[in-house]
Design a protein around this motif. Structure first.
Motif, PDB file in Angstrom:
ATOM      1  N   ILE A 205       0.842  -1.202   0.000  1.00  0.00           N
ATOM      2  CA  ILE A 205       0.000   0.000   0.000  1.00  0.00           C
ATOM      3  C   ILE A 205       0.873   1.246   0.000  1.00  0.00           C
ATOM      4  CG2 ILE A 205      -1.639   1.311   1.404  1.00  0.00           C
ATOM      5  CD1 ILE A 205      -2.847  -1.399   2.228  1.00  0.00           C
ATOM      6  N   LEU A 206       1.930   1.275   0.822  1.00  0.00           N
ATOM      7  CA  LEU A 206       2.834   2.429   0.839  1.00  0.00           C
ATOM      8  C   LEU A 206       3.536   2.622  -0.507  1.00  0.00           C
ATOM      9  CD1 LEU A 206       4.529   2.284   4.332  1.00  0.00           C
ATOM     10  CD2 LEU A 206       3.005   4.035   3.451  1.00  0.00           C
ATOM     11  N   ASP A 207       3.892   1.526  -1.147  1.00  0.00           N
ATOM     12  CA  ASP A 207       4.553   1.625  -2.443  1.00  0.00           C
ATOM     13  C   ASP A 207       3.598   2.189  -3.491  1.00  0.00           C
ATOM     14  OD1 ASP A 207       6.870   1.241  -4.071  1.00  0.00           O
ATOM     15  OD2 ASP A 207       5.804  -0.440  -5.016  1.00  0.00           O
ATOM     16  N   ARG A 208       2.339   1.782  -3.458  1.00  0.00           N
ATOM     17  CA  ARG A 208       1.366   2.316  -4.419  1.00  0.00           C
ATOM     18  C   ARG A 208       1.073   3.794  -4.145  1.00  0.00           C
ATOM     19  NH1 ARG A 208       2.850  -2.144  -5.504  1.00  0.00           N
ATOM     20  NH2 ARG A 208       1.718  -3.633  -6.779  1.00  0.00           N
ATOM     21  N   ILE A 209       1.069   4.180  -2.870  1.00  0.00           N
ATOM     22  CA  ILE A 209       0.916   5.608  -2.541  1.00  0.00           C
ATOM     23  C   ILE A 209       2.104   6.387  -3.086  1.00  0.00           C
ATOM     24  CG2 ILE A 209       0.920   7.250  -0.613  1.00  0.00           C
ATOM     25  CD1 ILE A 209      -0.815   5.240   0.913  1.00  0.00           C
TER      26      ILE A 209
END
Length: 108
Positions: free
Chosen positions: A87-91
């Motif tokens: 999720i952090l990588d997609r953000i």
């Protein structure tokens, strides 16, 4: 179909370009929402700091360092925190998209 070198190569290329179609609806929804959230969050963040005109030289290196930390700490897929990292990588991807789009808007 036989397992030839060409079929293995073709399957790996197919997975790289169309692998997201094989994931579950939960993964697709989390990926899309994370990218859109990153875009929305960072687009507002950029416009706020551009309009104020202060701390720009301090914020850019901090943002770059945060992005590099997110990239470098990739856990294993079996890890408990892999979903959070995804999720952090997609953000991060959404925020980079917002940054590039804002740069094009300012350049034109």
């Amino acid at each position: 179909m036989q397992k030839t070198r060409f079929s293995i190569f073709f399957n790996s290329i197919n997975f790289v370009f169309l692998g997201f179609l094989k994931s579950s609806w939960k993964d697709k929804a989390l990926n899309l929402l994370s990218i859109l959230f990153g875009y929305f969050l960072f687009a507002n963040f950029i416009t706020k700091f551009i309009s104020e005109g202060k701390n720009e030289l301090l914020m850019i290196p901090i943002i770059i360092i945060m992005f590099e930390i997110i990239i470098r700490i990739k856990p294993l897929k079996q890890s408990q925190i892999y979903l959070l990292w995804m999720i952090l990588d997609r953000i991060r991807i959404g925020s980079v998209y917002a940054l590039i789009l804002e740069a094009f808007k300012l350049g034109s």
